[in-house]
Design a protein around this motif. Structure first.
Motif, PDB file in Angstrom:
ATOM      1  N   UNK A 197       0.837  -1.211   0.000  1.00  0.00           N
ATOM      2  CA  UNK A 197       0.000   0.000   0.000  1.00  0.00           C
ATOM      3  C   UNK A 197       0.869   1.258   0.000  1.00  0.00           C
ATOM      4  N   UNK A 198       1.833   1.276  -0.922  1.00  0.00           N
ATOM      5  CA  UNK A 198       2.713   2.425  -1.092  1.00  0.00           C
ATOM      6  C   UNK A 198       2.467   3.025  -2.468  1.00  0.00           C
ATOM      7  N   UNK A 199       2.132   4.301  -2.482  1.00  0.00           N
ATOM      8  CA  UNK A 199       1.855   5.012  -3.727  1.00  0.00           C
ATOM      9  C   UNK A 199       2.434   6.409  -3.614  1.00  0.00           C
ATOM     10  N   UNK A 200       2.970   6.902  -4.710  1.00  0.00           N
ATOM     11  CA  UNK A 200       3.485   8.251  -4.650  1.00  0.00           C
ATOM     12  C   UNK A 200       4.106   8.690  -5.953  1.00  0.00           C
ATOM     13  N   UNK A 201       4.639   9.912  -5.909  1.00  0.00           N
ATOM     14  CA  UNK A 201       5.278  10.461  -7.094  1.00  0.00           C
ATOM     15  C   UNK A 201       6.244  11.562  -6.695  1.00  0.00           C
ATOM     16  N   UNK A 202       7.158  11.866  -7.609  1.00  0.00           N
ATOM     17  CA  UNK A 202       7.950  13.084  -7.522  1.00  0.00           C
ATOM     18  C   UNK A 202       7.963  13.708  -8.897  1.00  0.00           C
ATOM     19  N   UNK A 203       8.005  15.029  -8.908  1.00  0.00           N
ATOM     20  CA  UNK A 203       7.921  15.762 -10.166  1.00  0.00           C
ATOM     21  C   UNK A 203       8.988  16.839 -10.202  1.00  0.00           C
ATOM     22  N   UNK A 204       9.815  16.768 -11.232  1.00  0.00           N
ATOM     23  CA  UNK A 204      10.851  17.766 -11.495  1.00  0.00           C
ATOM     24  C   UNK A 204      10.399  18.583 -12.695  1.00  0.00           C
ATOM     25  N   UNK A 205      10.335  19.904 -12.536  1.00  0.00           N
ATOM     26  CA  UNK A 205       9.969  20.803 -13.628  1.00  0.00           C
ATOM     27  C   UNK A 205      11.055  21.863 -13.757  1.00  0.00           C
TER      28      UNK A 205
END
Length: 169
Positions: free
Chosen positions: A96-104
């Motif tokens: 139950x691990x969900x996520x994100x990272x976003x580089x802009x």
């Protein structure tokens, strides 16, 4: 189906450049096969990476979690170069691990990871899409991550994409 994979989406990169993010001990060779997202997002049969270029974004899916999109150093491998846009996601239905990272534009703008419904990492201002997704009582899940992917890259999982299969030594 349970989603257990990491994926990296990079604007204006080639799939070959994405493969360079793999650890030095990971050697990937194309098999010539194409598969759908169900296989690319599943740990079965294992020992594979899945790559695709679509609408200006290259994608690397890694169900064996060798190529981790979460890095303590977002500057690795050119990810912090000006103009770079990269979205890394993790789906872990078993844990139950969900996520994100976003580089802009080469800067880490947002990073959030949930485990068992609770945020364990939360940096940066939420993206607008985060407030638009209905979160089940147990917490963020695949729908949340796919909504973020769609908002950032325009990708929709029902596009019936075909992924090139790479065997990993």
């Amino acid at each position: 189906m349970g989603w257990n994979t990491t994926a990296i989406f990079a604007a204006d990169w080639t799939t070959d450049r994405l493969l360079e993010l793999a650890p030095d001990d990971v050697r990937a060779r194309p098999t010539g096969r194409l598969v759908g997202l169900d296989e690319a997002g599943s740990a079965f049969p294992g020992g594979r990476l899945y790559l695709r270029e679509h609408a200006g974004w290259s994608q690397l899916w890694d169900p064996d979690l060798r190529v981790m999109p979460f890095s303590p150093d977002p500057g690795r491998d050119g990810l912090a170069a000006p103009g770079t846009r990269v979205l890394g996601v993790i789906f872990g239905s078993v844990s139950s691990t969900y996520g994100f990272w976003y580089v802009d534009d080469g800067k880490l703008v947002r990073q959030i990871v949930f485990q068992e419904g609770e945020p364990v990492q939360d940096d940066g201002d939420p993206l607008p899409v985060e407030s638009q997704v209905e979160i089940p009582q147990w917490g963020p899940d695949e729908d949340f991550v796919f909504a973020v992917i769609g908002a950032v890259t325009g990708y929709r999982p029902d596009d019936e994409p075909r992924y090139a299969v790479y065997e990993v030594d």
